[in-house]
Design a protein around this motif. Structure first.
Motif, PDB file in Angstrom:
ATOM      1  N   GLN A 287      44.561  19.523  38.186  1.00 51.12           N
ATOM      2  CA  GLN A 287      44.320  19.697  36.754  1.00 51.12           C
ATOM      3  C   GLN A 287      43.145  20.636  36.555  1.00 51.12           C
ATOM      4  N   GLY A 288      43.422  21.791  35.951  1.00 50.69           N
ATOM      5  CA  GLY A 288      42.345  22.716  35.620  1.00 50.69           C
ATOM      6  C   GLY A 288      41.422  22.102  34.588  1.00 50.69           C
ATOM      7  N   CYS A 289      40.129  22.276  34.754  1.00 51.28           N
ATOM      8  CA  CYS A 289      39.161  21.631  33.860  1.00 51.28           C
ATOM      9  C   CYS A 289      39.013  22.361  32.527  1.00 51.28           C
ATOM     10  N   VAL A 290      39.073  23.682  32.547  1.00 44.65           N
ATOM     11  CA  VAL A 290      38.718  24.493  31.391  1.00 44.65           C
ATOM     12  C   VAL A 290      39.969  24.939  30.647  1.00 44.65           C
ATOM     13  N   ASP A 291      39.860  25.012  29.315  1.00 39.81           N
ATOM     14  CA  ASP A 291      40.974  25.525  28.516  1.00 39.81           C
ATOM     15  C   ASP A 291      41.376  26.910  29.023  1.00 39.81           C
ATOM     16  N   ALA A 292      42.663  27.183  29.000  1.00 35.88           N
ATOM     17  CA  ALA A 292      43.194  28.404  29.615  1.00 35.88           C
ATOM     18  C   ALA A 292      42.552  29.670  29.070  1.00 35.88           C
ATOM     19  N   ASP A 293      42.233  29.703  27.766  1.00 37.07           N
ATOM     20  CA  ASP A 293      41.688  30.927  27.185  1.00 37.07           C
ATOM     21  C   ASP A 293      40.195  31.099  27.444  1.00 37.07           C
ATOM     22  N   SER A 294      39.577  30.145  28.163  1.00 36.38           N
ATOM     23  CA  SER A 294      38.164  30.249  28.512  1.00 36.38           C
ATOM     24  C   SER A 294      37.932  30.257  30.021  1.00 36.38           C
ATOM     25  N   ARG A 295      39.016  30.285  30.772  1.00 39.84           N
ATOM     26  CA  ARG A 295      38.878  30.178  32.224  1.00 39.84           C
ATOM     27  C   ARG A 295      38.071  31.324  32.825  1.00 39.84           C
ATOM     28  N   SER A 296      37.217  30.951  33.768  1.00 40.10           N
ATOM     29  CA  SER A 296      36.395  31.930  34.473  1.00 40.10           C
ATOM     30  C   SER A 296      37.179  32.601  35.595  1.00 40.10           C
ATOM     31  N   ARG A 297      36.890  33.879  35.818  1.00 43.77           N
ATOM     32  CA  ARG A 297      37.412  34.608  36.969  1.00 43.77           C
ATOM     33  C   ARG A 297      36.438  34.560  38.140  1.00 43.77           C
ATOM     34  N   MET A 298      35.365  33.809  37.977  1.00 41.26           N
ATOM     35  CA  MET A 298      34.350  33.702  39.027  1.00 41.26           C
ATOM     36  C   MET A 298      34.244  32.294  39.600  1.00 41.26           C
ATOM     37  N   ASN A 299      34.448  31.279  38.767  1.00 43.66           N
ATOM     38  CA  ASN A 299      34.295  29.888  39.193  1.00 43.66           C
ATOM     39  C   ASN A 299      35.470  29.070  38.678  1.00 43.66           C
ATOM     40  N   ILE A 300      36.356  28.692  39.575  1.00 46.63           N
ATOM     41  CA  ILE A 300      37.569  27.959  39.219  1.00 46.63           C
ATOM     42  C   ILE A 300      37.313  26.477  39.443  1.00 46.63           C
ATOM     43  N   THR A 301      37.336  25.691  38.376  1.00 45.01           N
ATOM     44  CA  THR A 301      37.078  24.255  38.479  1.00 45.01           C
ATOM     45  C   THR A 301      38.371  23.478  38.245  1.00 45.01           C
ATOM     46  N   PHE A 302      38.570  22.432  39.040  1.00 41.41           N
ATOM     47  CA  PHE A 302      39.779  21.617  38.911  1.00 41.41           C
ATOM     48  C   PHE A 302      39.531  20.216  39.448  1.00 41.41           C
ATOM     49  N   ARG A 303      40.428  19.312  39.096  1.00 45.12           N
ATOM     50  CA  ARG A 303      40.320  17.910  39.497  1.00 45.12           C
ATOM     51  C   ARG A 303      41.633  17.443  40.116  1.00 45.12           C
ATOM     52  N   LEU A 304      41.537  16.310  40.821  1.00 45.43           N
ATOM     53  CA  LEU A 304      42.704  15.579  41.295  1.00 45.43           C
ATOM     54  C   LEU A 304      42.734  14.223  40.604  1.00 45.43           C
ATOM     55  N   GLN A 305      43.757  13.408  40.932  1.00 47.18           N
ATOM     56  CA  GLN A 305      43.934  12.164  40.187  1.00 47.18           C
ATOM     57  C   GLN A 305      42.870  11.119  40.468  1.00 47.18           C
ATOM     58  N   SER A 306      42.143  11.260  41.560  1.00 48.00           N
ATOM     59  CA  SER A 306      41.118  10.267  41.903  1.00 48.00           C
ATOM     60  C   SER A 306      40.014  10.928  42.710  1.00 48.00           C
ATOM     61  N   GLU A 307      38.850  10.322  42.699  1.00 44.38           N
ATOM     62  CA  GLU A 307      37.736  10.828  43.500  1.00 44.38           C
ATOM     63  C   GLU A 307      38.033  10.705  44.988  1.00 44.38           C
ATOM     64  N   GLU A 308      38.792   9.665  45.356  1.00 45.57           N
ATOM     65  CA  GLU A 308      39.150   9.485  46.768  1.00 45.57           C
ATOM     66  C   GLU A 308      39.994  10.653  47.262  1.00 45.57           C
ATOM     67  N   LEU A 309      40.934  11.097  46.428  1.00 42.14           N
ATOM     68  CA  LEU A 309      41.773  12.230  46.802  1.00 42.14           C
ATOM     69  C   LEU A 309      40.953  13.524  46.855  1.00 42.14           C
ATOM     70  N   GLU A 310      39.996  13.647  45.949  1.00 44.53           N
ATOM     71  CA  GLU A 310      39.124  14.826  45.964  1.00 44.53           C
ATOM     72  C   GLU A 310      38.275  14.857  47.229  1.00 44.53           C
ATOM     73  N   LYS A 311      37.772  13.709  47.642  1.00 43.78           N
ATOM     74  CA  LYS A 311      36.993  13.643  48.884  1.00 43.78           C
ATOM     75  C   LYS A 311      37.860  14.018  50.086  1.00 43.78           C
ATOM     76  N   LEU A 312      39.112  13.580  50.089  1.00 41.64           N
ATOM     77  CA  LEU A 312      40.026  13.930  51.176  1.00 41.64           C
ATOM     78  C   LEU A 312      40.296  15.437  51.162  1.00 41.64           C
ATOM     79  N   PHE A 313      40.450  16.002  49.971  1.00 37.90           N
ATOM     80  CA  PHE A 313      40.671  17.442  49.848  1.00 37.90           C
ATOM     81  C   PHE A 313      39.496  18.210  50.451  1.00 37.90           C
ATOM     82  N   VAL A 314      38.285  17.812  50.111  1.00 38.12           N
ATOM     83  CA  VAL A 314      37.093  18.485  50.636  1.00 38.12           C
ATOM     84  C   VAL A 314      37.026  18.343  52.152  1.00 38.12           C
ATOM     85  N   LYS A 315      37.287  17.140  52.646  1.00 39.68           N
ATOM     86  CA  LYS A 315      37.219  16.893  54.092  1.00 39.68           C
ATOM     87  C   LYS A 315      38.234  17.751  54.844  1.00 39.68           C
ATOM     88  N   GLU A 316      39.471  17.767  54.364  1.00 43.22           N
ATOM     89  CA  GLU A 316      40.504  18.544  55.050  1.00 43.22           C
ATOM     90  C   GLU A 316      40.271  20.052  54.903  1.00 43.22           C
TER      91      GLU A 316
END
Length: 362
Positions: A287-316
């Protein structure tokens, strides 16, 4: 890429490999003088040539018109948060600020120490997940300047177009997107940027100052906090961060070889589209964090459904050679910083990793 990491750090950030290799080649013996540039006097002809060439390169690449000075200062963009109101916020005036995220908030906090401030546009109610509307600003005749943050590194939003402020100086913190796209510099009274994202290593801050701004400046300030000090001395009043300026010089030459800012803007769009497409085509897994018309071309922020999944994403991702994908500690989530020097191949590899990760964990 060899054994180079996929570097998505937010700052200090990736530098072009060929720039690093050239700096390595010249590290001990700068242009045949038998010394490193870190060892020579900033009053020497060799360093003054680098200082002047770097200014002229920036003017050329950024299409800076006549009537502007380029300065290389110390203290980071955070010192500019203070120097700007110190110099330009006079008694009876109000400094206008666009409140767009964490870095804008820091600038506002410093300005309040020196005089009256007003937030004239804000996206705080939207948790800074979009840029405020800059199309209908109400600025009084007593406005000292309007300050905007062009790109919010933490939240991942970016100004898409700048307002016309007429006789009121427009000031911009462009630390995280300077030279990533063409900009009409003539709209601005002052632009500043810490180097450590798109320009070079940390240690130097670029200031682009319209000369008539000095007529507005407070003359009763300590010497080092006056812009006219640095203008009169061509950024050489005191010992400059000479190696960082030299590195900016190499980065500017690299940008020129890429074809300039129009070419870089296209490259940046192409490579960030890879990642944004991976987010948008994931069926909600990302899930992209920022509204589409304000999205940065320098810093792309996004989330997953849980913090546990985000931690696994970072680890892998770390196990697969990716660096810097954990979101800022103040907001969490995930962030890929895709500055000019981040290669297309790195973004391609990240998009492939994201697609694979979603298939395995969706």
């Amino acid at each position: 890429m060899g054994n180079r990491a996929y570097n998505f750090n937010a700052g200090p950030a990736a530098l072009p490999l060929e720039v690093l290799e050239q700096a390595q080649k010249e590290f001990v013996d700068f242009r045949g003088i038998g010394m490193s540039i870190m060892e020579i006097s900033h009053r020497s002809a060799e360093y003054e040539a680098v200082n002047n060439e770097t200014q002229n390169l920036l003017k050329e690449l950024f299409s800076i018109p006549d009537g502007y000075k380029v300065l290389f200062l110390q203290g980071g963009a955070s010192t500019q948060f203070t120097m700007i109101p110190m110099n330009f916020l006079q008694a009876g005036q109000t400094a206008a600020y666009v409140q767009s995220g964490a870095w804008a908030d820091k600038a506002i906090k410093e300005a309040k120490l020196f005089g009256e401030t007003a937030v004239v546009a804000s996206s705080k109610d939207q948790k800074f997940m979009r840029m405020p509307d800059l199309g209908a600003l109400n600025l009084s005749d007593q406005t000292a300047y309007l300050h905007v943050t062009s790109n919010e590194t933490i939240e991942g939003s970016q100004v898409q177009s700048y307002p016309d402020t007429g006789s009121i100086p427009l000031i911009a913190d462009m630390s995280s997107d300077i030279l990533s796209r063409p900009v009409d510099v003539s709209k601005f009274g002052l632009i500043y940027a810490g180097a450590q994202k798109n320009l070079g290593p940390s240690g130097v801050t670029v200031v682009i100052l319209r000369e008539d701004m000095l007529e507005r400046a407070n003359a009763n300030l300590p010497t080092m906090f006056r812009y006219d000090t640095h203008v009169k001395n061509d950024s050489l009043y005191n010992t400059p961060p000479s190696y960082s300026v030299y590195m900016i010089n190499l980065v500017l030459h690299w940008i020129k070889r890429q074809g300039g800012l129009a070419a870089l803007e296209k490259i940046n769009r192409d490579k960030t589209d890879l990642i944004y497409n991976a987010i948008d085509a994931s069926g909600g897994f990302y899930q992209g964090c920022v509204d589409a018309d304000s999205r940065s071309r320098m810093n792309i922020t996004f989330r997953l459904q849980s913090e546990e999944l985000e931690k696994l994403f970072v680890k892998e991702s770390q196990a697969n050679g990716f660096v810097g994908l954990k979101g800022h500690r103040s907001v969490g989530g995930l962030r890929a910083s895709t500055y000019n020097a981040v290669p297309y191949e790195s973004c391609q590899a990240l998009a492939q990793f994201m697609n694979d990760f979603s298939k395995r964990n969706g």
